[in-house]
Design an enzyme around this catalytic site. Structure first.
Site, mmCIF file in Angstrom:
data_model
loop_
_atom_site.group_PDB
_atom_site.id
_atom_site.type_symbol
_atom_site.label_atom_id
_atom_site.label_comp_id
_atom_site.label_asym_id
_atom_site.label_seq_id
_atom_site.Cartn_x
_atom_site.Cartn_y
_atom_site.Cartn_z
ATOM 1 N N HIS A 79 0.847 -1.203 0.000
ATOM 2 C CA HIS A 79 0.000 0.000 0.000
ATOM 3 C C HIS A 79 0.877 1.246 0.000
ATOM 4 O O HIS A 79 1.778 1.365 0.818
ATOM 5 C CB HIS A 79 -0.908 0.020 1.232
ATOM 6 C CG HIS A 79 -2.135 -0.833 1.074
ATOM 7 N ND1 HIS A 79 -3.335 -0.540 1.675
ATOM 8 C CD2 HIS A 79 -2.334 -1.972 0.365
ATOM 9 C CE1 HIS A 79 -4.226 -1.469 1.348
ATOM 10 N NE2 HIS A 79 -3.642 -2.353 0.561
ATOM 11 N N TYR A 209 -8.962 5.554 7.862
ATOM 12 C CA TYR A 209 -9.061 5.861 9.293
ATOM 13 C C TYR A 209 -10.087 6.981 9.411
ATOM 14 O O TYR A 209 -9.849 8.083 8.919
ATOM 15 C CB TYR A 209 -7.710 6.326 9.848
ATOM 16 C CG TYR A 209 -6.670 5.233 9.939
ATOM 17 C CD1 TYR A 209 -5.929 4.837 8.828
ATOM 18 C CD2 TYR A 209 -6.428 4.587 11.154
ATOM 19 C CE1 TYR A 209 -4.973 3.827 8.922
ATOM 20 C CE2 TYR A 209 -5.463 3.577 11.256
ATOM 21 C CZ TYR A 209 -4.748 3.210 10.140
ATOM 22 O OH TYR A 209 -3.798 2.214 10.236
ATOM 23 N N PRO A 301 -3.840 0.042 18.803
ATOM 24 C CA PRO A 301 -3.660 -0.422 17.413
ATOM 25 C C PRO A 301 -3.726 0.680 16.354
ATOM 26 O O PRO A 301 -3.478 0.399 15.178
ATOM 27 C CB PRO A 301 -4.821 -1.405 17.234
ATOM 28 C CG PRO A 301 -5.851 -0.973 18.211
ATOM 29 C CD PRO A 301 -5.114 -0.408 19.377
ATOM 30 N N LYS A 305 1.362 -0.617 14.969
ATOM 31 C CA LYS A 305 2.779 -0.793 15.292
ATOM 32 C C LYS A 305 3.111 -2.072 16.072
ATOM 33 O O LYS A 305 4.286 -2.412 16.230
ATOM 34 C CB LYS A 305 3.292 0.416 16.106
ATOM 35 C CG LYS A 305 3.363 1.708 15.317
ATOM 36 C CD LYS A 305 4.516 1.677 14.327
ATOM 37 C CE LYS A 305 4.471 2.786 13.315
ATOM 38 N NZ LYS A 305 4.425 2.340 11.934
ATOM 39 N N TYR A 393 4.253 6.295 10.061
ATOM 40 C CA TYR A 393 3.368 5.200 9.673
ATOM 41 C C TYR A 393 4.136 4.112 8.925
ATOM 42 O O TYR A 393 3.947 2.913 9.188
ATOM 43 C CB TYR A 393 2.197 5.721 8.819
ATOM 44 C CG TYR A 393 1.089 4.708 8.664
ATOM 45 C CD1 TYR A 393 0.073 4.612 9.613
ATOM 46 C CD2 TYR A 393 1.075 3.818 7.586
ATOM 47 C CE1 TYR A 393 -0.932 3.663 9.488
ATOM 48 C CE2 TYR A 393 0.076 2.864 7.462
ATOM 49 C CZ TYR A 393 -0.920 2.791 8.410
ATOM 50 O OH TYR A 393 -1.910 1.848 8.296
HETATM 51 C C1 PHB Z 1 -6.005 -4.390 10.841
HETATM 52 O O1 PHB Z 1 -6.094 -4.619 9.640
HETATM 53 O O2 PHB Z 1 -6.369 -5.215 11.677
HETATM 54 C C2 PHB Z 1 -5.460 -3.080 11.269
HETATM 55 C C3 PHB Z 1 -4.923 -2.219 10.326
HETATM 56 C C4 PHB Z 1 -4.428 -0.996 10.712
HETATM 57 C C5 PHB Z 1 -4.473 -0.629 12.041
HETATM 58 C C6 PHB Z 1 -4.978 -1.500 12.997
HETATM 59 C C7 PHB Z 1 -5.491 -2.729 12.609
HETATM 60 O O3 PHB Z 1 -4.011 0.588 12.407
#
Ligand code: PHB
Ligand code: APR
Length: 398
Positions: A79, A209, A301, A305, A393
């Protein structure tokens, strides 16, 4: 505990067969350092845990070095950007352009674990599953630590040079460190994430997000046909209270109308609520025992990380142990804790910052919402602002 039925010697005993323990075991093996893994659960149980799925370049490289990257490269999804949704409008963060060409790999932690298990089995290395009452001894002083465990009703003892505590947040290794030699730092957030996994195509090519007045939501994915979505929920919510229908309806309300219209819904394969926590242990070495991964730290989460930090801890520990065995130098193991913690605190800061930036903290009277507005406006209008997010990130260098 009774007298051990068997006593053996293995240079490195690894406690825990999650991603940290399996990765360390494989890297040590590649460097000719013999190791055994003791895991309290069964392989199926270990593989049933659903966790995040975004790998930094550092983690990708570590899996390559371990010889466990083939399927990830074939099936993982690189990505180049993410989207932040704020007040109904999506803003793309071009990770690649902002970081001079870096990107992340979307590949589930369950698959990483499975690949590591497979290469370990193919190399004929020992993992003792369902090892009960694992207990480290004599690690604080001297050079002869021991680990005892029970399997099928018998007690076994392994003497070793080093113990690697890769046994997660609830493990025995951190709990065995003397209270006067360990310091912990913790922040618990006033909400959890309700996650839903479904065999439906992801709503968007990139992760979204979403910050909304109804709370945070995340649109993530595992593959082109499997999606992972999350909703910020009060800690008092129970997963049984959330039908799949209620989940999908709430998710639609938290994203923009265009995304909501595109959302393909379907039955959940897994649904669970996880609390959000920031937690760090200092130090990460107690004599001849080291902590790595979730045994030493937890991040919320939001920044994805957790697994990446586990991979960098393991990278530092691996280098330290190679230094010890191949170069007869203790410099690497002596600096392990400091090196690992320097990187961990930066990721803790980023994960905390992303969490504060995107979630609803209604109970604070609106102050945090104003801070979010100011910060997000900066990120959306300043390339430098966006670059800070992007650089963190994709992952800071080791
Ligand atoms: C996930 O795909 O479970 C996931 C992806 C990004 C995040 C947290 C969880 O920041
Ligand atoms: N004895 C033996 N094994 C144990 C013990 C014990 N007393 N306690 C825990 N374990 C095992 C657990 O069953 C688990 O399989 O240790 C393993 C720890 O694995 P994880 O919790 O996955 O931790 P880690 O390998 O450090 O992986 C970190 O997990 O939570 C995510 O975000 C985090 O992605 C990151 C990753």
């Amino acid at each position: 505990m009774s007298t051990p039925a068997t006593t053996t010697h293995v240079p490195v005993v690894i406690v825990g067969a999650g991603p940290s323990g399996l990765l360390l075991g494989q890297l040590l093996h590649k460097s000719g350092i013999e190791n055994i893994i003791l895991e309290q659960r069964s392989p199926d149980y270990v593989l049933s845990r659903i966790r995040a799925g975004v790998l930094e370049q550092v983690a990708v490289e570590m899996l390559e070095k371990a010889g466990a990257a083939e399927r990830m490269h074939a099936e993982g999804l690189p990505h180049e950007g993410i989207e932040l949704l704020y007040f109904g409008k999506r803003h793309r963060i071009d990770l690649k352009a902002l970081t001079g060409g870096k990107q992340v790999m979307v590949y589930g932690q369950t698959e990483v674990t499975r690949d590591l298990m497979d290469v370990r089995a193919a190399a004929g290395l020992t993992t003792v599953y369902e090892a009960l009452n694992v207990q480290p001894f004599d690690f604080l002083e001297g050079e002869k630590p021991r680990v005892r465990y029970e399997k099928d009703g018998q007690t076994h003892e392994i003497t070793c040079d080093f113990i690697a505590g890769c046994d997660g947040f609830h493990g025995v290794c951190r709990a065995s460190a003397p209270a006067d030699k360990i310091k912990t730092f913790e922040k618990v957030y006033p909400f959890g994430w309700l996650g839903l996994l479904s065999d439906t195509p992801p709503v968007s090519e990139e992760l979204i997000y979403a910050s909304s007045e109804r709370g945070f939501a995340l649109c993530s994915q595992r593959s082109l046909s499997r999606s992972r979505y999350y909703l910020q929920v009060p800690l008092t919510d129970k997963v049984e209270d959330w039908s799949d229908e209620a989940f999908w309806e709430e998710l639609k309300r938290r994203v923009d109308p265009e995304t909501a219209a595109k959302l393909v819904t379907g039955p959940s394969i897994e649904k669970s609520i996880a609390p959000l926590r920031s937690f760090v242990t200092e130090p990460m070495r107690f004599g001849r025992m080291f902590l790595a991964g979730d045994a030493a730290h937890i991040v919320p989460p939001t920044g994805a990380k957790g697994l990446n930090l586990a991979a960098s801890d393991v990278g530092y520990l691996w280098q330290g142990l190679v230094d010890f065995y191949q170069n007869k130098s203790e410099a690497g193991i002596d600096s392990y804790s400091e090196k690992a913690l320097r990187r961990i605190w930066k990721a803790e800061h980023f994960s905390w910052w992303m969490t504060m930036l995107m979630h609803d903290f209604a109970e604070d009277g609106g102050f945090n919402a104003k801070m979010q507005e100011a910060e997000l406006h900066y990120i959306f209008t300043s390339e430098n602002g966006a670059r800070v997010l992007a650089e963190n990130y994709v992952g800071l260098p080791m």
